[in-house]
Design a protein around this motif. Structure first.
Motif, PDB file in Angstrom:
ATOM      1  N   ALA A 159      -9.022   4.864  -7.053  1.00 46.94           N
ATOM      2  CA  ALA A 159      -9.146   6.224  -6.071  1.00 46.94           C
ATOM      3  C   ALA A 159      -9.508   7.189  -6.900  1.00 46.94           C
ATOM      4  N   ALA A 160     -10.443   7.881  -6.071  1.00 56.38           N
ATOM      5  CA  ALA A 160     -11.146   9.102  -6.887  1.00 56.38           C
ATOM      6  C   ALA A 160     -10.890  10.459  -5.920  1.00 56.38           C
ATOM      7  N   ARG A 161     -10.094  11.397  -6.939  1.00 51.99           N
ATOM      8  CA  ARG A 161      -9.463  12.527  -6.344  1.00 51.99           C
ATOM      9  C   ARG A 161     -10.718  13.745  -6.446  1.00 51.99           C
ATOM     10  N   VAL A 169      -7.749  15.678  -2.327  1.00 54.43           N
ATOM     11  CA  VAL A 169      -7.479  14.360  -1.642  1.00 54.43           C
ATOM     12  C   VAL A 169      -8.061  12.965  -2.418  1.00 54.43           C
ATOM     13  N   TRP A 170      -7.358  11.808  -2.474  1.00 52.36           N
ATOM     14  CA  TRP A 170      -7.698  10.566  -3.116  1.00 52.36           C
ATOM     15  C   TRP A 170      -8.256   9.721  -1.907  1.00 52.36           C
ATOM     16  N   HIS A 171      -9.937   9.471  -2.560  1.00 57.52           N
ATOM     17  CA  HIS A 171     -10.467   8.404  -1.548  1.00 57.52           C
ATOM     18  C   HIS A 171     -10.458   7.192  -2.321  1.00 57.52           C
ATOM     19  N   VAL A 172      -9.970   6.187  -1.552  1.00 50.51           N
ATOM     20  CA  VAL A 172      -9.499   4.799  -1.995  1.00 50.51           C
ATOM     21  C   VAL A 172     -10.603   3.646  -1.492  1.00 50.51           C
ATOM     22  N   GLN A 174       0.243  11.949  -2.779  1.00 47.69           N
ATOM     23  CA  GLN A 174      -0.923  12.988  -2.320  1.00 47.69           C
ATOM     24  C   GLN A 174      -1.573  12.198  -1.386  1.00 47.69           C
ATOM     25  N   PRO A 175      -2.231  13.265  -0.518  1.00 51.92           N
ATOM     26  CA  PRO A 175      -3.024  12.733   0.542  1.00 51.92           C
ATOM     27  C   PRO A 175      -4.325  11.792   0.177  1.00 51.92           C
ATOM     28  N   TRP A 200       0.838  -1.310  -0.086  1.00 55.41           N
ATOM     29  CA  TRP A 200      -0.028   0.056   0.010  1.00 55.41           C
ATOM     30  C   TRP A 200       0.892   1.255   0.124  1.00 55.41           C
ATOM     31  N   GLU A 201       1.949   1.293   0.850  1.00 53.02           N
ATOM     32  CA  GLU A 201       2.721   2.422   0.738  1.00 53.02           C
ATOM     33  C   GLU A 201       3.484   2.881  -0.450  1.00 53.02           C
TER      34      GLU A 201
END
Length: 277
Positions: free
Chosen positions: A142-144, A149-152, A66-67, A55-56
């Motif tokens: 992932a949606a920016r 902010v990316w929402h995963v 990015q966040p 993941w990292e």
């Protein structure tokens, strides 16, 4: 004068007492420092609901550091187990976030993780497509949003090995000279929205199969009848051969939709999609 015996503790000077206290405090700090790496690893595992050791790396490479937050509103649907790692159907729905500027699809354990990058523009942040996976892996979207902010969201899939590195059954049997770049599709009304299905004939070679160079679609653009863009997609080799896209317009677009695409060899393809009842 008779000598007076003092308790042993009385013989310690203030400096000696302070030294003893420091030694105890340092021992405690050392023990805590030894536990920190284990605590950090445990926190990282707990943060990722899919507990992926990659993941990292994905956040640093695919999301460019990015966040990012894990968000159940980004829904990823696919089979829990597949027998063919070369064609895994995936659907993504991030419409619960509202306005989405960019949408990604990637798999943690693929040698080429990123499969698709989409700017929805006038489309809903919703799509379905088939992709390759090289082994059991988390598949994520992932949606920016406008705040950067990316929402995963994501889901695990159990798949056999080699989906990205084995030749497809049709690679050497298809007449690519006549089929390459051919477009098939339709648009139809569903409730108050337009639904789009589009297939583009292309081998989508990853470059990981011996004696077969990398050769894949790299751009796809949808426009309305006036040429105004509806969506832009950047495509990568992990998409399945002859990719079939399902997309959704937020509101109907007049006239036939225009489709343009290109591949990594500089070929360009064009077509139109008429609305059907």
């Amino acid at each position: 004068m008779t000598p007076r015996t003092l308790p042993a503790a009385a013989w310690r000077s203030p400096d000696a007492r302070q030294t003893a206290a420091n030694v105890g405090r340092n021992a405690m700090l050392l023990a805590l420092l030894c536990l920190l790496p284990q605590a950090a690893r445990a926190a990282d595992q707990a943060a990722d609901p899919l507990h992926s050791v990659m993941w990292e790396v994905m956040q640093r490479t695919v999301l460019q550091g990015q966040p990012a937050v894990f968000d159940d509103r980004v829904k990823v649907s696919l089979p829990r187990q597949v027998e063919d790692g070369q064609r895994v159907p995936v659907s993504v729905d991030a419409s619960a976030l509202g306005q989405v500027d960019e949408l990604l699809l990637f798999a943690d354990y693929n040698p080429l993780p990123l499969a698709l990058r989409m700017r929805p523009l006038r489309l809903q942040p919703v799509f379905a497509v088939a992709m390759r996976v090289n082994q059991a892996t988390p598949v994520r979207a992932a949606a920016r949003t406008a705040d950067g902010v990316w929402h995963v969201g994501g889901q695990l899939v159990d798949a056999p090995g080699g989906g990205c590195a084995l030749p497809t059954a049709t690679r050497n049997s298809t007449d690519w000279g006549t089929l390459l770049g051919r477009l098939y599709g339709r648009v139809w009304q569903q409730d108050a929205r337009q639904r789009i299905r589009l297939r583009i004939m292309h081998p989508m070679d990853t470059g990981l199969v011996g004696n077969t160079p990398r050769f894949h679609l790299d751009t796809l653009r949808l426009s309305d009848a006036a040429g105004q863009p509806l969506a832009e997609l950047a495509l990568q080799p992990p998409l399945a051969e002859n990719p079939l896209f399902t997309l959704q317009l937020a509101s109907p677009a007049p006239g036939p939709l225009q489709v343009s695409a290109s591949d990594s060899d500089g070929n360009f393809y064009h077509g139109r999609l008429q609305e059907q009842p």
